[in-house]
Motif scaffolding. Structure first.
Motif, PDB file in Angstrom:
ATOM      1  N   LYS A 145       0.830  -1.199   0.000  1.00 29.74           N
ATOM      2  CA  LYS A 145       0.000   0.000   0.000  1.00 29.74           C
ATOM      3  C   LYS A 145       0.866   1.251   0.000  1.00 29.74           C
ATOM      4  O   LYS A 145       0.608   2.223  -0.724  1.00 29.74           O
ATOM      5  CB  LYS A 145      -0.935  -0.025   1.217  1.00 29.74           C
ATOM      6  CG  LYS A 145      -2.019   1.010   1.182  1.00 29.74           C
ATOM      7  CD  LYS A 145      -2.983   0.803   2.314  1.00 29.74           C
ATOM      8  CE  LYS A 145      -4.157   1.739   2.205  1.00 29.74           C
ATOM      9  NZ  LYS A 145      -5.135   1.546   3.264  1.00 29.74           N
ATOM     10  N   GLU A 146       1.932   1.238   0.847  1.00 34.17           N
ATOM     11  CA  GLU A 146       2.840   2.387   0.912  1.00 34.17           C
ATOM     12  C   GLU A 146       3.611   2.553  -0.414  1.00 34.17           C
ATOM     13  O   GLU A 146       3.874   3.675  -0.840  1.00 34.17           O
ATOM     14  CB  GLU A 146       3.819   2.211   2.072  1.00 34.17           C
ATOM     15  CG  GLU A 146       3.175   2.375   3.435  1.00 34.17           C
ATOM     16  CD  GLU A 146       4.108   2.071   4.579  1.00 34.17           C
ATOM     17  OE1 GLU A 146       5.256   1.629   4.340  1.00 34.17           O
ATOM     18  OE2 GLU A 146       3.682   2.267   5.730  1.00 34.17           O
ATOM     19  N   SER A 148       2.528   1.897  -3.321  1.00 36.54           N
ATOM     20  CA  SER A 148       1.652   2.403  -4.379  1.00 36.54           C
ATOM     21  C   SER A 148       1.173   3.833  -4.092  1.00 36.54           C
ATOM     22  O   SER A 148       0.244   4.307  -4.703  1.00 36.54           O
ATOM     23  CB  SER A 148       0.453   1.470  -4.554  1.00 36.54           C
ATOM     24  OG  SER A 148      -0.375   1.504  -3.397  1.00 36.54           O
ATOM     25  N   GLY A 149       1.791   4.469  -3.125  1.00 39.28           N
ATOM     26  CA  GLY A 149       1.470   5.870  -2.875  1.00 39.28           C
ATOM     27  C   GLY A 149       0.410   6.059  -1.802  1.00 39.28           C
ATOM     28  O   GLY A 149      -0.165   7.124  -1.696  1.00 39.28           O
ATOM     29  N   GLY A 150       0.125   5.044  -1.004  1.00 40.05           N
ATOM     30  CA  GLY A 150      -0.786   5.181   0.111  1.00 40.05           C
ATOM     31  C   GLY A 150      -2.242   5.241  -0.262  1.00 40.05           C
ATOM     32  O   GLY A 150      -3.060   5.801   0.444  1.00 40.05           O
ATOM     33  N   GLN A 151      -2.619   4.775  -1.435  1.00 40.57           N
ATOM     34  CA  GLN A 151      -4.026   4.837  -1.839  1.00 40.57           C
ATOM     35  C   GLN A 151      -4.774   3.607  -1.489  1.00 40.57           C
ATOM     36  O   GLN A 151      -4.516   2.530  -1.620  1.00 40.57           O
ATOM     37  CB  GLN A 151      -4.112   5.111  -3.320  1.00 40.57           C
ATOM     38  CG  GLN A 151      -3.529   6.459  -3.655  1.00 40.57           C
ATOM     39  CD  GLN A 151      -3.486   6.667  -5.161  1.00 40.57           C
ATOM     40  OE1 GLN A 151      -3.923   5.855  -5.934  1.00 40.57           O
ATOM     41  NE2 GLN A 151      -2.941   7.804  -5.550  1.00 40.57           N
TER      42      GLN A 151
END
Length: 151
Positions: A145-146, A148-151
């Protein structure tokens, strides 16, 4: 002619008399507490059959039942149940260290409390492994998740 209605056994001992029974009962008060009709046998060759076990253990008295381990975690083990506690004691005394198929038998008296403790430890180990797997999966999900930019 009289007939014997008992099932045939491989026991080649003379019939038991009342004097034998009295002697055995007197001796039973001196048996150690772990002595049991149920034996736990380890280090068996994987290819041994129940019939071969009956031949080996039947020399010491009437065998009530044999349960041979057939799962991956029980292969090479068996439970041998004797009709008489003294026959079981004779088997332990004579067969511990007996060579069968190039393996030396370990013959012990079955002790339920030890088996329960062992099973509890195995269950706790499995539970611990499952929790570790879940934590690892959760950490991987958080890292993904982190990344991938936190989305």
């Amino acid at each position: 002619p009289t007939t014997n209605h008992q099932p045939p056994t491989t026991n080649h001992q003379p019939p038991t008399t009342m004097a034998d029974v009295a002697t055995r009962k007197a001796a039973s008060s001196r048996l150690p507490p772990e002595v049991n009709r149920i034996l736990y046998v380890r280090n068996l060759p994987f290819k041994i059959s129940a019939e071969e076990l009956y031949d080996i253990f039947g020399k010491y008295g009437a065998v009530y039942q044999i349960r041979l381990g057939d799962r991956r975690d029980t292969r090479g083990t068996a439970f041998v149940i004797y009709e008489d506690i003294f026959d079981a004691k004779a088997a332990v005394d004579h067969l511990s260290g007996f060579n069968v198929g190039g393996r030396y038998l370990v013959v012990l008296y079955y002790q339920p409390a030890k088996f329960e403790r062992r099973q509890d430890a195995e269950d706790k180990q499995k539970e611990l492994e499952e929790l570790r797997r879940q934590v690892k999966a959760k950490k991987a999900a958080i890292a993904a998740k982190e990344a991938s930019g936190g989305q």
